[in-house]
Design an enzyme around this catalytic site. Structure first.
Site, PDB file in Angstrom:
ATOM      1  N   SER A 151      86.911  25.837  91.230  1.00 15.79           N
ATOM      2  CA  SER A 151      87.255  27.250  91.189  1.00 15.79           C
ATOM      3  C   SER A 151      88.428  27.475  90.228  1.00 15.79           C
ATOM      4  O   SER A 151      88.307  27.209  89.037  1.00 15.79           O
ATOM      5  CB  SER A 151      87.541  27.760  92.604  1.00 15.79           C
ATOM      6  N   ASP A 245      77.279  33.284  93.769  1.00 14.01           N
ATOM      7  CA  ASP A 245      78.706  33.205  93.468  1.00 14.01           C
ATOM      8  C   ASP A 245      79.045  34.307  92.470  1.00 14.01           C
ATOM      9  O   ASP A 245      78.363  34.441  91.449  1.00 14.01           O
ATOM     10  CB  ASP A 245      79.017  31.833  92.862  1.00 14.01           C
ATOM     11  N   HIS A 275      79.878  30.108  96.608  1.00 13.72           N
ATOM     12  CA  HIS A 275      81.069  29.573  95.950  1.00 13.72           C
ATOM     13  C   HIS A 275      81.773  28.507  96.788  1.00 13.72           C
ATOM     14  O   HIS A 275      82.121  27.448  96.282  1.00 13.72           O
ATOM     15  CB  HIS A 275      82.050  30.714  95.651  1.00 13.72           C
TER      16      HIS A 275
END
Length: 306
Positions: A151, A245, A275
């Protein structure tokens, strides 16, 4: 493909624990929630764990075995540049050390909003440079260094690769970008399709970016938004993408940007995944990519993830 049963179970479990969107919380409460959600994850045994300061940057080193000259993965945790610490990502780093058979260096970069852009990016770069310069002292091989992150950590990994290219050091041979944050842009198709209901929301990402940047103008800086960068002469990459996501489309756009610049890149879109949850297959694929890039032989693997 519809949402996978495992991803739905993950969302249901988080809901049962009273998980709230970060945009509804103060920074302190969001951090406390992150710590609580990760407190009871299983922690696999590794050969050795060592806490160390890389200059002024705290880090934790994970050794899969006691062999000398291990390849090195410099790892940056996720959390929107705001959440996370060495303890929160401890379980993941233990898995990555065993799965890659590499020395994993987990970097606790400075966090927003206490430290705004480019503090986290500079810490990520400086930690990687320290690791390269001191590789033999920590049992690693300076000629086999990869950067990896999840991320916002994926953002820092590829930004570190950009900085290393621009500053001529250190030499990074591979980048593993796991559902990375790539661009300060909330208007992609995936941002609208997956705005709500899949864990990470569009509003959450706006909240994270607001904490990280000094102003919207910072979002145009390629060290904040790698999509705005010249990406030529970067190391090969493997990019992990989740179907549901908000960040899906920027990751895919970055794959195409790397390819257009002649950078070798592989990617996989994990169908039905979100995600915050991608499952064992994504781990296996990422670890195999790292082992291949860093020359980890089958004989040295502690376990096979097939």
């Amino acid at each position: 493909m519809s949402l996978s049963p495992d991803a739905q179970k993950f969302l249901d479990e988080r809901a049962a624990l009273g998980t709230r969107s970060v945009q509804e919380l103060s920074v302190d409460d969001a951090r406390a929630q992150s710590i609580r959600l990760n407190a009871n994850l299983p922690r696999d045994p590794v050969a050795r764990v060592r806490d160390l300061n890389l200059g002024a940057i705290p880090a934790r080193l994970y050794y899969p075995n006691e062999q000398p000259n291990l390849p090195i993965v410099v790892f940056f945790h996720g959390g929107g540049w705001v959440l996370g610490n060495l303890d929160v990502c401890d379980a993941a780093c233990r898995q990555w050390a065993n799965g890659t058979q590499c020395l994993v260096v987990s970097v606790n970069y400075r966090h927003a909003p206490d430290y705004k852009f480019p503090a986290a990016a500079e810490d990520a770069y400086n930690a990687t440079r320290w690791v390269s310069e001191h590789a033999s002292e920590i049992g690693g091989d300076a000629s086999r260094i990869a950067v990896a992150g999840m991320s916002a950590g994926g953002n820092l990994a590829t930004v570190t690769a950009l900085m290393a290219r621009d500053r001529d050091t250190p030499r990074i041979v591979f980048q593993l970008l796991w559902v990375p944050v790539i661009d300060f842009d909330f208007e992609t198709r995936s941002y609208h399709e997956n705005a709500e209901g899949f864990g990470l929301t569009r509003g959450d990402m706006q909240w994270f970016w607001n904490q990280y940047l000094n102003s919207p103008q910072d979002g145009e800086n390629p060290y904040a938004s790698p999509m705005r960068a010249d990406v030529s002469n970067l190391p090969p990459a493997f990019v992990v993408v989740a179907q549901y996501d908000p960040l899906r489309d920027e990751a895919l756009a970055y794959v195409e940007k790397l390819r257009a610049a002649g950078v070798p890149v592989e990617f996989r879109v994990y169908e039905g995944m979100i995600h915050g949850f991608l499952g064992a297959q994504a781990n296996q694929d990422a670890w195999r990519a790292i082992r291949s890039a860093l020359g980890v032989s089958n004989a040295s693997q502690k376990r096979d993830d097939s």
